[in-house]
Design a protein around this motif. Structure first.
Motif, PDB file in Angstrom:
ATOM      1  N   GLN A  49      -2.132 -12.873  53.093  1.00  0.00           N
ATOM      2  CA  GLN A  49      -3.528 -13.297  52.989  1.00  0.00           C
ATOM      3  C   GLN A  49      -4.317 -12.365  52.078  1.00  0.00           C
ATOM      4  O   GLN A  49      -5.130 -12.808  51.278  1.00  0.00           O
ATOM      5  CB  GLN A  49      -4.171 -13.373  54.378  1.00  0.00           C
ATOM      6  CG  GLN A  49      -5.566 -13.944  54.376  1.00  0.00           C
ATOM      7  CD  GLN A  49      -5.623 -15.350  53.803  1.00  0.00           C
ATOM      8  OE1 GLN A  49      -4.746 -16.172  54.036  1.00  0.00           O
ATOM      9  NE2 GLN A  49      -6.657 -15.636  53.027  1.00  0.00           N
ATOM     10  N   ARG A  50      -4.061 -11.059  52.189  1.00  0.00           N
ATOM     11  CA  ARG A  50      -4.749 -10.108  51.306  1.00  0.00           C
ATOM     12  C   ARG A  50      -4.396 -10.372  49.846  1.00  0.00           C
ATOM     13  O   ARG A  50      -5.248 -10.284  48.963  1.00  0.00           O
ATOM     14  CB  ARG A  50      -4.424  -8.660  51.694  1.00  0.00           C
ATOM     15  CG  ARG A  50      -5.053  -8.215  53.001  1.00  0.00           C
ATOM     16  CD  ARG A  50      -4.991  -6.712  53.219  1.00  0.00           C
ATOM     17  NE  ARG A  50      -3.795  -6.037  52.785  1.00  0.00           N
ATOM     18  CZ  ARG A  50      -2.700  -5.833  53.539  1.00  0.00           C
ATOM     19  NH1 ARG A  50      -2.669  -6.267  54.784  1.00  0.00           N
ATOM     20  NH2 ARG A  50      -1.670  -5.177  53.052  1.00  0.00           N
ATOM     21  N   ILE A  51      -3.148 -10.725  49.595  1.00  0.00           N
ATOM     22  CA  ILE A  51      -2.712 -11.025  48.224  1.00  0.00           C
ATOM     23  C   ILE A  51      -3.432 -12.266  47.707  1.00  0.00           C
ATOM     24  O   ILE A  51      -3.915 -12.288  46.567  1.00  0.00           O
ATOM     25  CB  ILE A  51      -1.177 -11.202  48.160  1.00  0.00           C
ATOM     26  CG1 ILE A  51      -0.479  -9.867  48.440  1.00  0.00           C
ATOM     27  CG2 ILE A  51      -0.751 -11.779  46.815  1.00  0.00           C
ATOM     28  CD1 ILE A  51       1.014  -9.984  48.722  1.00  0.00           C
ATOM     29  N   LEU A  52      -3.523 -13.305  48.539  1.00  0.00           N
ATOM     30  CA  LEU A  52      -4.208 -14.530  48.121  1.00  0.00           C
ATOM     31  C   LEU A  52      -5.679 -14.252  47.800  1.00  0.00           C
ATOM     32  O   LEU A  52      -6.206 -14.723  46.790  1.00  0.00           O
ATOM     33  CB  LEU A  52      -4.087 -15.612  49.194  1.00  0.00           C
ATOM     34  CG  LEU A  52      -2.700 -16.224  49.362  1.00  0.00           C
ATOM     35  CD1 LEU A  52      -2.660 -17.131  50.590  1.00  0.00           C
ATOM     36  CD2 LEU A  52      -2.297 -16.986  48.114  1.00  0.00           C
ATOM     37  N   GLU A  53      -6.342 -13.502  48.662  1.00  0.00           N
ATOM     38  CA  GLU A  53      -7.753 -13.164  48.433  1.00  0.00           C
ATOM     39  C   GLU A  53      -7.911 -12.323  47.165  1.00  0.00           C
ATOM     40  O   GLU A  53      -8.842 -12.531  46.372  1.00  0.00           O
ATOM     41  CB  GLU A  53      -8.326 -12.436  49.652  1.00  0.00           C
ATOM     42  CG  GLU A  53      -8.473 -13.347  50.859  1.00  0.00           C
ATOM     43  CD  GLU A  53      -8.789 -12.605  52.151  1.00  0.00           C
ATOM     44  OE1 GLU A  53      -8.982 -11.358  52.117  1.00  0.00           O
ATOM     45  OE2 GLU A  53      -8.839 -13.267  53.205  1.00  0.00           O
ATOM     46  N   ALA A  54      -6.989 -11.395  46.954  1.00  0.00           N
ATOM     47  CA  ALA A  54      -7.046 -10.559  45.749  1.00  0.00           C
ATOM     48  C   ALA A  54      -6.810 -11.408  44.502  1.00  0.00           C
ATOM     49  O   ALA A  54      -7.480 -11.210  43.482  1.00  0.00           O
ATOM     50  CB  ALA A  54      -5.995  -9.442  45.844  1.00  0.00           C
ATOM     51  N   ALA A  55      -5.894 -12.347  44.575  1.00  0.00           N
ATOM     52  CA  ALA A  55      -5.613 -13.212  43.419  1.00  0.00           C
ATOM     53  C   ALA A  55      -6.846 -14.029  43.043  1.00  0.00           C
ATOM     54  O   ALA A  55      -7.164 -14.164  41.859  1.00  0.00           O
ATOM     55  CB  ALA A  55      -4.434 -14.135  43.716  1.00  0.00           C
TER      56      ALA A  55
END
Length: 194
Positions: free
Chosen positions: A15-21
């Motif tokens: 989820q953190r990766i998706l938000e960062a992307a």
């Protein structure tokens, strides 16, 4: 993520990766989106990012799918709140968009739109979303076409909003949605005698 971390509400690495992307794509555009920048912003190693998303395209597809999932959840919640009507699917779709409009939430991140233009295959999640909506409509009901008109109105309003080309102010858009709700709600009324 451990069960304890999940209970505390800490987002998973995925989820953190998706938000960062999303954030990086909005800053630099998807053409300049680097997996290194996303990993750094998400606080994970590049290997950790690649474990979840083996390519930039896989990451962008996941961002799009997450966006669509959020729309579907909002629509399902709005649909569940509808009084019995001839088409709660269409009314839920209208209300979910109206709630998003009122919250001033953004649509698809602008950077993702550019990626869609560069790679038309990324449109497939949107095509699936639209197919699922149409499949849920009861074509045996009178005037099911009205529900499709509501769908097209909402999707057209979204497109205008995404591209910053909507000529109406917020109150006027709400009025249009209210008119669409009334039109969909009139589906079960018998036609006037000629």
């Amino acid at each position: 993520m451990t069960e304890t971390a999940a209970r505390r509400g800490r987002p998973s690495a995925r989820q953190r990766i998706l938000e960062a992307a999303e954030a990086v794509a909005q800053q630099v555009g998807p053409a300049h989106l680097s997996l290194d920048a996303v990993a750094e912003r998400a606080g994970v190693s590049k290997g950790g990012l690649l474990y979840h998303f083996p390519s930039k395209q896989a990451l962008i597809v996941a961002v799009i799918e997450q966006h669509i999932h959020e729309i579907e959840c909002a629509r399902e919640r709005a649909e569940a709140e509808q009084p019995p009507s001839s088409c709660p699917v269409a009314t839920g779709h209208i209300d979910a968009f109206a709630q998003k409009l009122c919250s001033n939430a953004d649509g698809v991140p602008p950077g993702i739109l550019a990626a869609l233009a560069e790679t038309p295959a990324l449109l497939e999640p949107f095509r699936d979303f639209n197919r699922r909506f149409v499949e849920r409509l009861d074509r045996s009901k009178p005037n099911w076409e009205t529900a499709m008109i509501a769908f097209y109105v909402v999707e057209g309003m979204k497109a205008l909003q995404i591209f910053g080309a909507d000529p109406l102010d917020l109150d006027s858009r709400r009025s249009v949605l209210d008119a669409m709700r009334r039109l969909v709600g009139e589906e079960d009324r018998p036609a006037a005698a000629e």
